[in-house]
Scaffold this active site. Structure first.
Site, short mmCIF file in Angstrom:
data_model
loop_
_atom_site.label_atom_id
_atom_site.label_comp_id
_atom_site.label_asym_id
_atom_site.label_seq_id
_atom_site.Cartn_x
_atom_site.Cartn_y
_atom_site.Cartn_z
N SER A 176 -9.32 0.48 2.99
CA SER A 176 -9.74 -1.53 3.35
C SER A 176 -9.75 -1.33 4.94
O SER A 176 -10.99 -2.55 5.06
CB SER A 176 -9.01 -2.10 2.31
OG SER A 176 -8.02 -2.16 2.23
N SER A 194 -4.97 2.03 1.45
CA SER A 194 -5.91 1.67 2.94
C SER A 194 -5.36 1.44 4.43
O SER A 194 -6.32 0.79 4.96
CB SER A 194 -6.09 -0.15 2.82
OG SER A 194 -6.93 -0.25 1.15
N LYS A 251 -7.30 -7.57 11.08
CA LYS A 251 -7.91 -7.09 10.37
C LYS A 251 -8.22 -8.83 8.86
O LYS A 251 -7.21 -9.36 9.07
CB LYS A 251 -7.35 -6.63 8.76
CG LYS A 251 -7.62 -6.41 7.43
CD LYS A 251 -7.08 -5.42 6.55
CE LYS A 251 -7.50 -5.20 5.32
NZ LYS A 251 -6.72 -4.03 4.98
#
Length: 491
Positions: free
Chosen positions: A154, A178, A76
């Site tokens: 997210s 998330s 990420k």
């Protein structure tokens, strides 16, 4: 089956037997990433680094090889990776390449993992649909009609990449859901560990008392393997717990006879879709069939979780994001003649931060201001303590894990919430934020499809530090559900 479609456990065995090389496995993923451009999951591919690491993994094979030797992962964009763009999907960090490696990525590389590149996400992890990213939307590999769907957020890029087999697994972070919400939206497994189980050092901060990194994988076994490599005490993170890391994979015995599973009555929300209710009932039956005892429990302060979360998280964010001022790194606005330092701060932040980040910084600054600190922030902290106490009391009464829905719906269309009240988007976190507020471990497991053919997940919440037990319950649920569906390839 292409090599990129393997799970970590399958690839590990094939690599150990010499049936597959790390270079071949990495090349299969890089080819899939090139083909997967329409998903916009990978935003900074690192093929040279990946192939160098894969060659090193092949040379290392044998006794000294780590648990993830030769396994290609996506990272990420919130994790700092040395010499590789790490900009938290924000224009304010455009061009930022850290001089250091986050603890999590360091641990993964020590275990022999291969980094394929950085993954799309909501800007500074603020969002539930991956629509606040400076890179543009990540797209869910699952599709209905011709609508492009959100992969959740997210960690939307991470979820899309794993679901589409662009990588074997990915790292995510979870501040209010998330990891778990995107995992549910894309039919994969995602676990948020206990707060303090995984180091936050080198992860761009959103809300420091809520953020926690975790794995996003194709199976519960893979989640256990990857979490084992990510977890552990880190002296560089003052909130990291000095607690031994058990062998999570060895804990997957599949035996949950006599275990108590709590069903919180407050999670039966008004207007909850019948499909979610039916899925939850099926989950209860599966665990009962495996020998668990199902008990009704009460978590009375659940209804205050979202408002408390959306006071605490923006408050911490406004403090954490004060450092982005255009002085030392990242974007700096062009200044006109006669502009002073305050103009530089204001213009830089106005240009660099997206709308949702600006909204949350404003909310956070407001609730921390002198006149409102007690009315909002202190009250939210008290509510948080009550939410934690609810869970403590349930676990003290003998409950081993708690079963809830993971999300209030399946994935929705990109752009569908654009004109909605921001609160409509925040409601996506209704089942997940309590877990962050209480600092507990939670896992999302894919259990079925809705009438449109989109994946739905259930969430299991565990006792603090009992990720091993939680993963075992999830393993039982996964086996009973037998979810093997994959998105039809359209990209």
């Amino acid at each position: 089956m292409n090599a990129n479609e393997l799970t970590i456990a399958e690839a590990r065995d094939a690599l150990a037997k010499g049936e597959l090389s790390a270079v071949d496995l990495t090349m299969a993923c890089l080819t899939a990433i090139d083909a997967g451009t329409p998903l916009n999951a990978f935003v900074h591919a690192t093929p040279e680094i990946a192939l160098d690491q894969a060659r090193a993994a092949d040379a290392r094979r044998g006794a000294e090889a780590g648990a993830l030797n030769g396994i290609p992962l996506g990272i990420k964009d919130l994790f700092c990776t040395r010499g590789v763009a790490s900009q938290a999907a924000s224009n304010i960090l455009r061009g930022f390449k850290p001089e250091y490696e986050s603890t999590v990525t360091s641990k993964l590389f020590e275990a022999g993992a291969v980094m394929l590149g950085k993954l799309n996400m909501d800007e500074f992890a603020m969002g539930s649909s991956n629509e606040t990213s400076c890179y543009g939307d990540a797209v869910n590999p699952w599709k209905v009609d011709d609508r492009r769907l959100t992969p959740g957020g997210s960690s939307g890029g991470s979820a899309a990449a794993v679901a589409a087999d662009l990588c074997l697994a990915a790292t995510g972070t979870d501040t209010g859901g998330s990891i778990r919400q995107p995992a549910a939206f894309t039919g994969i497994v995602g676990i948020k560990p206990t707060y303090g189980r995984v180091s936050r050092w080198g992860i761009v901060a959103f809300a420091s008392s809520l953020d926690q990194a975790g794995p996003m994988t194709k199976s519960v076994r893979d989640a256990a393997i990857l979490l084992g490599a990510m977890a552990g005490h880190d002296p560089k993170d003052s909130t990291s717990a000095d607690i031994p890391v058990p062998d999570f994979e060895a804990a997957l015995t599949g035996d949950i006879r006599g275990r108590k599973i709590g069903i919180p009555r407050e999670y039966r929300m008004e207007g909850m879709p019948a499909e979610i209710e039916a899925l939850w009932a099926r989950g209860r039956e599966m665990l009962a069939d495996a020998g668990a005892e199902i008990v009704d429990i009460s978590l009375p302060h659940t209804k205050y979780a979202l408002p408390a979360y959306y006071v605490i998280a923006p408050a911490e964010a406004s403090s954490n994001l004060a450092r982005y001022d255009g002085v030392r790194y990242g974007h700096r606005a062009r200044l006109g003649q006669g502009d002073g330092i305050v103009d530089m701060y204001e213009k830089t932040r106005a240009e660099g931060f997206g709308k949702e980040v600006q909204r949350r910084v404003m909310i956070g600054t407001y609730v921390l201001s002198a006149g409102f600190y007690d009315a909002y922030y202190n009250r939210a902290r008290k509510v948080r303590a009550l939410i934690k106490r609810d869970f403590d009391e349930a676990f003290a009464a003998g409950v081993d894990a708690i079963l809830t829905p993971a999300t209030p719906s399946s994935a929705f269309g990109l752009g569908e919430m654009a004109d909605a009240d921001p609160v409509a988007m925040y409601l996506n976190d209704v089942f997940t934020v309590t877990v962050n507020l209480a600092g507990l471990p939670g896992i999302s497991v894919p259990v079925g499809l809705d009438a449109k053919g989109l994946p739905l997940g259930l969430q299991l919440i565990g006792r603090p530090w009992d990720e091993a037990g939680l993963l075992n319950h999830a393993h039982v649920l996964e086996r009973a559900a037998g979810f093997v569906e994959k998105p039809r390839k359209w990209w």
